[in-house]
Design a protein around this motif. Structure first.
Motif, short mmCIF file in Angstrom:
data_model
loop_
_atom_site.label_atom_id
_atom_site.label_comp_id
_atom_site.label_asym_id
_atom_site.label_seq_id
_atom_site.Cartn_x
_atom_site.Cartn_y
_atom_site.Cartn_z
N ARG A 1 26.31 32.23 -43.90
CA ARG A 1 27.73 32.56 -44.07
C ARG A 1 28.39 31.74 -45.15
O ARG A 1 29.18 32.23 -45.93
CB ARG A 1 28.47 32.36 -42.76
CG ARG A 1 28.15 33.39 -41.75
CD ARG A 1 29.00 33.20 -40.53
NE ARG A 1 28.59 34.12 -39.48
CZ ARG A 1 29.11 34.15 -38.30
NH1 ARG A 1 30.04 33.29 -37.97
NH2 ARG A 1 28.69 35.02 -37.41
N GLY A 2 28.12 30.44 -45.17
CA GLY A 2 28.75 29.56 -46.15
C GLY A 2 30.20 29.33 -45.82
O GLY A 2 30.64 29.48 -44.67
N THR A 3 30.98 28.99 -46.82
CA THR A 3 32.41 28.74 -46.62
C THR A 3 33.15 30.06 -46.42
O THR A 3 32.62 31.14 -46.71
CB THR A 3 33.00 28.03 -47.85
OG1 THR A 3 32.92 28.91 -48.97
CG2 THR A 3 32.27 26.73 -48.16
N ALA B 1 27.01 30.55 -54.06
CA ALA B 1 27.57 30.58 -52.70
C ALA B 1 27.65 32.01 -52.18
O ALA B 1 27.44 32.26 -51.00
CB ALA B 1 28.95 29.93 -52.68
N ALA C 1 24.12 33.18 -51.16
CA ALA C 1 23.46 32.44 -50.08
C ALA C 1 23.18 33.36 -48.88
O ALA C 1 23.94 34.29 -48.60
CB ALA C 1 24.33 31.27 -49.64
N ALA D 1 33.38 31.86 -49.72
CA ALA D 1 32.12 32.52 -50.11
C ALA D 1 31.91 33.79 -49.30
O ALA D 1 31.48 34.81 -49.84
CB ALA D 1 30.95 31.56 -49.92
#
Length: 144
Positions: A53-55, A47, A50, A58
């Motif tokens: 942006r993700g969560t 994550a 990645a 993350a």
């Protein structure tokens, strides 16, 4: 006299190799910072790596990783940006954001611990103080 040497090509080739070596070390340091941040903040490394942006967790871990690469490894913002595949202004924003988060004493203590741990790591590609060589055999008894 060799044409490359007469035109300074040999010196340029040496500089290119040195730049590639430093970029490789920067990428290795960035990966170590990602892993440390992910582990410390309980976020999967995938994550943090990645491209999007993700969560929120993350994104925060990624910002911490960029900050750690800049502070613990004394990499310039431009070098951190290159190693993380981000823009320099993104790295600057991440560093400012993490500095603001350090107002929390618990978070500050965690960051101090991470910085100390990362600074204690040996340089990438070095085994027991010996310079790395591509294809070099491992020392006797080393199986990692």
């Amino acid at each position: 006299m060799d044409i490359l040497r007469a035109r300074g090509g040999e010196g340029r080739a040496r500089e290119d190799r040195a730049g590639e070596d430093r970029a490789g070390e920067d990428r290795a340091r960035a990966q170590l910072a990602r892993q440390a941040a992910a582990f410390s903040l309980g976020v999967p490394v995938e994550a943090v790596q990645a491209s999007g942006r993700g969560t929120a967790a993350a994104a925060q871990a990624r910002q911490v990783a960029m900050y750690l690469a800049h502070i613990a490894f004394e990499m310039s913002l431009a070098r951190v940006a290159l190693a993380f595949g981000r823009d320099r202004s993104t790295v600057a924003y991440a560093c400012h954001k993490v500095e603001d988060m350090r107002d929390d004493p618990a978070f500050d203590a965690r960051m101090d611990d991470l910085e100390t741990s990362l600074r204690a790591m040996p340089a990438p590609g070095r085994v027991m103080g010996m310079p790395a060589r591509t294809g070099a055999p491992m020392a006797a008894g080393m199986s990692w």
